[in-house]
Design a protein around this motif. Structure first.
Motif, PDB file in Angstrom:
ATOM      1  N   SER A 139      -1.355  52.779  46.549  1.00  0.00           N
ATOM      2  CA  SER A 139      -0.094  53.049  47.246  1.00  0.00           C
ATOM      3  C   SER A 139       0.854  53.912  46.421  1.00  0.00           C
ATOM      4  O   SER A 139       1.918  54.277  46.903  1.00  0.00           O
ATOM      5  CB  SER A 139       0.600  51.724  47.600  1.00  0.00           C
ATOM      6  OG  SER A 139       0.999  51.031  46.427  1.00  0.00           O
ATOM      7  N   ARG A 186       3.004  43.546  38.767  1.00  0.00           N
ATOM      8  CA  ARG A 186       3.798  42.738  39.702  1.00  0.00           C
ATOM      9  C   ARG A 186       4.676  41.708  38.986  1.00  0.00           C
ATOM     10  O   ARG A 186       5.640  41.215  39.565  1.00  0.00           O
ATOM     11  CB  ARG A 186       2.879  42.031  40.695  1.00  0.00           C
ATOM     12  CG  ARG A 186       2.247  42.967  41.685  1.00  0.00           C
ATOM     13  CD  ARG A 186       1.427  42.226  42.734  1.00  0.00           C
ATOM     14  NE  ARG A 186       0.512  43.154  43.358  1.00  0.00           N
ATOM     15  CZ  ARG A 186      -0.803  43.190  43.145  1.00  0.00           C
ATOM     16  NH1 ARG A 186      -1.383  42.310  42.358  1.00  0.00           N
ATOM     17  NH2 ARG A 186      -1.537  44.100  43.751  1.00  0.00           N
ATOM     18  N   VAL A 191       8.832  51.072  46.560  1.00  0.00           N
ATOM     19  CA  VAL A 191       9.115  49.642  46.738  1.00  0.00           C
ATOM     20  C   VAL A 191      10.411  49.312  46.008  1.00  0.00           C
ATOM     21  O   VAL A 191      10.854  50.067  45.136  1.00  0.00           O
ATOM     22  CB  VAL A 191       7.967  48.752  46.201  1.00  0.00           C
ATOM     23  CG1 VAL A 191       6.668  49.001  46.969  1.00  0.00           C
ATOM     24  CG2 VAL A 191       7.761  48.954  44.712  1.00  0.00           C
ATOM     25  N   ASN A 192      10.984  48.174  46.331  1.00  0.00           N
ATOM     26  CA  ASN A 192      12.216  47.739  45.674  1.00  0.00           C
ATOM     27  C   ASN A 192      11.969  46.740  44.557  1.00  0.00           C
ATOM     28  O   ASN A 192      12.799  46.586  43.666  1.00  0.00           O
ATOM     29  CB  ASN A 192      13.177  47.129  46.697  1.00  0.00           C
ATOM     30  CG  ASN A 192      13.658  48.167  47.698  1.00  0.00           C
ATOM     31  OD1 ASN A 192      14.022  49.273  47.317  1.00  0.00           O
ATOM     32  ND2 ASN A 192      13.634  47.811  48.968  1.00  0.00           N
ATOM     33  N   THR A 193      10.837  46.033  44.627  1.00  0.00           N
ATOM     34  CA  THR A 193      10.543  45.015  43.624  1.00  0.00           C
ATOM     35  C   THR A 193       9.106  45.172  43.146  1.00  0.00           C
ATOM     36  O   THR A 193       8.235  45.664  43.876  1.00  0.00           O
ATOM     37  CB  THR A 193      10.731  43.590  44.187  1.00  0.00           C
ATOM     38  OG1 THR A 193       9.756  43.365  45.204  1.00  0.00           O
ATOM     39  CG2 THR A 193      12.137  43.390  44.744  1.00  0.00           C
ATOM     40  N   TRP A 194       8.859  44.739  41.919  1.00  0.00           N
ATOM     41  CA  TRP A 194       7.510  44.828  41.350  1.00  0.00           C
ATOM     42  C   TRP A 194       6.472  44.061  42.149  1.00  0.00           C
ATOM     43  O   TRP A 194       5.344  44.567  42.312  1.00  0.00           O
ATOM     44  CB  TRP A 194       7.518  44.367  39.893  1.00  0.00           C
ATOM     45  CG  TRP A 194       8.238  45.299  38.969  1.00  0.00           C
ATOM     46  CD1 TRP A 194       9.390  45.040  38.277  1.00  0.00           C
ATOM     47  CD2 TRP A 194       7.870  46.635  38.618  1.00  0.00           C
ATOM     48  NE1 TRP A 194       9.755  46.130  37.526  1.00  0.00           N
ATOM     49  CE2 TRP A 194       8.837  47.126  37.703  1.00  0.00           C
ATOM     50  CE3 TRP A 194       6.813  47.472  38.974  1.00  0.00           C
ATOM     51  CZ2 TRP A 194       8.770  48.406  37.157  1.00  0.00           C
ATOM     52  CZ3 TRP A 194       6.745  48.747  38.426  1.00  0.00           C
ATOM     53  CH2 TRP A 194       7.712  49.204  37.534  1.00  0.00           C
ATOM     54  N   PRO A 195       6.761  42.869  42.668  1.00  0.00           N
ATOM     55  CA  PRO A 195       5.724  42.156  43.425  1.00  0.00           C
ATOM     56  C   PRO A 195       5.208  42.905  44.658  1.00  0.00           C
ATOM     57  O   PRO A 195       4.146  42.602  45.180  1.00  0.00           O
ATOM     58  CB  PRO A 195       6.408  40.843  43.828  1.00  0.00           C
ATOM     59  CG  PRO A 195       7.434  40.625  42.760  1.00  0.00           C
ATOM     60  CD  PRO A 195       7.936  42.015  42.424  1.00  0.00           C
ATOM     61  N   GLU A 196       5.946  43.929  45.103  1.00  0.00           N
ATOM     62  CA  GLU A 196       5.521  44.727  46.262  1.00  0.00           C
ATOM     63  C   GLU A 196       4.507  45.809  45.902  1.00  0.00           C
ATOM     64  O   GLU A 196       3.913  46.417  46.796  1.00  0.00           O
ATOM     65  CB  GLU A 196       6.733  45.406  46.909  1.00  0.00           C
ATOM     66  CG  GLU A 196       7.765  44.467  47.479  1.00  0.00           C
ATOM     67  CD  GLU A 196       8.975  45.234  47.958  1.00  0.00           C
ATOM     68  OE1 GLU A 196       8.948  45.727  49.113  1.00  0.00           O
ATOM     69  OE2 GLU A 196       9.947  45.355  47.180  1.00  0.00           O
ATOM     70  N   ASP A 250       1.267  47.685  45.188  1.00  0.00           N
ATOM     71  CA  ASP A 250      -0.106  47.441  45.609  1.00  0.00           C
ATOM     72  C   ASP A 250      -0.987  48.614  45.180  1.00  0.00           C
ATOM     73  O   ASP A 250      -0.500  49.726  44.949  1.00  0.00           O
ATOM     74  CB  ASP A 250      -0.174  47.267  47.132  1.00  0.00           C
ATOM     75  CG  ASP A 250      -1.392  46.486  47.570  1.00  0.00           C
ATOM     76  OD1 ASP A 250      -2.180  46.029  46.703  1.00  0.00           O
ATOM     77  OD2 ASP A 250      -1.580  46.328  48.787  1.00  0.00           O
TER      78      ASP A 250
END
Length: 164
Positions: free
Chosen positions: A151, A96, A141-146, A148
């Protein structure tokens, strides 16, 4: 889409356990790493960032992949915690925090941790992680923090026995 490539180090020498950190690759480990690196290049899977355990066998595997994938080996980031062992949550947190501009991150390290990371990042995983095993995981996802756990989608797995 963000992509994580998890690579277990190549086959190591069967001695030197008293100083495990400095165990080197066998010739077979180097050959396997070269074969899989070349296959990734053929499939156009290239790293934006490479992160490795600093243990000799993992770092050498990462360097071989880097050379095959036209990535400057001097840019490989060494993270001691990969060698020491991270929980899946800690590993996911490392993902993330990857640089926003990167889309494909390669990680090089050791079992049993890397087997657990693969098993827990993917929606499903029924394989194993022999030496030089390379698992490509896509996250929608579009960003690393997304990113999980549980998933990720398995794009493919490469293992040395595929090339024998």
């Amino acid at each position: 889409m963000k992509r994580v490539v998890i690579v277990r180090h190549g086959k190591a020498v069967p001695y030197g356990y008293e100083n495990d950190f400095k165990r080197d690759l066998r010739e077979r480990g180097e050959d396997d790493a070269n074969r899989i690196g070349q296959e990734l290049k053929a499939r156009e899977v290239f790293p934006d960032v490479i992160i490795s355990s600093p243990a000799k066998r993992a770092l050498k595997t990462a360097q071989i992949f880097a050379e095959n994938l036209d990535y400057n080996p001097k840019k490989i980031k060494k993270v001691k915690e990969i060698y020491d062992g991270l929980t899946t949550s800690e590993f996911a947190e490392m993902i993330r925090q990857l640089p926003a501009e990167s889309n494909t991150a390669f990680f090089f390290g050791h079992n049993p941790g890397f087997y657990y990371y693969v098993s827990n990042l993917l929606k499903e995983f029924h394989g194993d992680m022999p030496t030089s095993s390379t698992v490509v995981i896509d996250f929608d996802v579009n960003t690393w923090p997304e990113v999980d756990t549980r998933s990720g989608d398995l794009v493919f797995q490469l293992v040395p026995r595929m090339f024998k």
